[in-house]
Design an enzyme around this catalytic site. Structure first.
Site, short mmCIF file in Angstrom:
data_model
loop_
_atom_site.label_atom_id
_atom_site.label_comp_id
_atom_site.label_asym_id
_atom_site.label_seq_id
_atom_site.Cartn_x
_atom_site.Cartn_y
_atom_site.Cartn_z
CD GLU A 165 -2.58 1.26 2.66
OE1 GLU A 165 -2.96 0.16 3.10
OE2 GLU A 165 -2.86 2.35 3.20
CD GLU A 170 -3.80 7.46 5.31
OE1 GLU A 170 -4.82 6.87 5.65
OE2 GLU A 170 -2.65 7.14 5.70
#
Length: 283
Positions: A165, A170
């Site tokens: 990932e 974020e």
């Protein structure tokens, strides 16, 4: 996609250097990759969405991910991800808007008791990439309980985190100026991943370019051309480098959860992440 648990703390578990940088970006759509990168690195555009057609997102490019609505989403998140619902994902005036709302969709067949709705768009089954330069120009939401993300997952049947990932961006409303970039794989399992963050004070007011440079040798995560995290290929196997295989892109706005919660301010809704464009370049 296999179900997985993606758990993070606010701070990464490795020692990091915190720094503040003030960046700006105008609201005019920018039509070209930075000429310096294009010329020096030899990149060319292979996939993009400029969001020029109003309505639902282009179904030839995006899939609505709803797989965990009934059972509940990972990381103790609180949202229901709607499918083909213009109230939660729409293109308007050249931008994609992913909109979170305080509402319940009790009549949905996969309703799992959630008190909020949102959308999670993915390119799985439609497009994936190995290596390249990726740029997503976005304006983020601000509000206690929001958790927008721009990220990649390995497009394989290997369970997370072994498939790899890459979190390009974020951010949580609890710390709205903190932009985090993180790598997850089997070697980081049980940790918050290998990452870093950068402080940008106006991410909720203006658009910024969230960027990934992914090569055989390393992964570099940047904002507006300023790198803030690099992950090197140590060439010691798939546990630490599963990134020689294709990954697909995800855009989502979660509510609550381990990174953003536990408190959600219901007065912020509706709240949205706006995306000006997504552009993928290869050599």
């Amino acid at each position: 996609m296999k179900s997985f648990k993606k758990v993070k703390n606010r701070r990464v578990s490795i020692a990091i250097l915190t720094f503040t940088i003030f960046l700006c970006s105008c609201d005019t759509k920018e039509n070209e990759l930075d000429s310096s990168l294009d010329a020096s690195e030899g990149y060319h555009l292979v996939w993009s969405d400029e969001f020029n057609v109003d309505g639902l997102p282009d179904s030839n490019k995006w899939l609505f991910d709803t797989e965990a609505n009934e059972t509940g989403w990972y990381n103790n998140e609180l949202q229901y991800y709607a499918n083909n619902r213009i109230e939660n994902a729409k293109v308007s005036n050249g931008k994609l808007m992913i909109i979170a709302r305080k509402e319940t969709l009790v009549d949905a067949s996969d309703y799992g008791g959630q008190a909020y709705t949102s959308a999670r768009l993915i390119t799985r089954g439609k497009a994936n990439w190995t290596y390249g330069f990726m740029e997503i120009r976005a304006k983020l939401p601000c509000g206690l309980g929001t958790w927008p993300a721009i990220w990649l997952l390995g497009d394989s049947n290997i369970p997370w985190p072994g498939n790899g990932e890459i979190d390009i961006m974020e951010q949580v409303g609890l710390f709205p100026s903190e932009i985090t970039g993180t790598i997850h794989n089997a070697s980081t399992a049980g940790t918050s991943g290998d990452g870093n963050f950068i402080i940008i004070d106006d991410v909720c007011e203006i658009f910024h370019k969230y960027q990934l440079t992914w090569t055989v040798e390393k992964i570099t995560i940047s904002v507006d051309g300023t790198p803030f995290h690099t992950y090197d290929n140590l060439k010691n196997g798939n546990r630490s480098w599963p990134f020689d295989n294709p990954s697909y892109l995800l855009l989502n706005l979660a509510i609550g959860g381990d990174m953003a919660g536990p408190t959600v301010d219901d007065a912020i809704f509706p709240v949205q992440m706006e995306i000006d464009y997504v552009r993928i370049y290869k050599k």
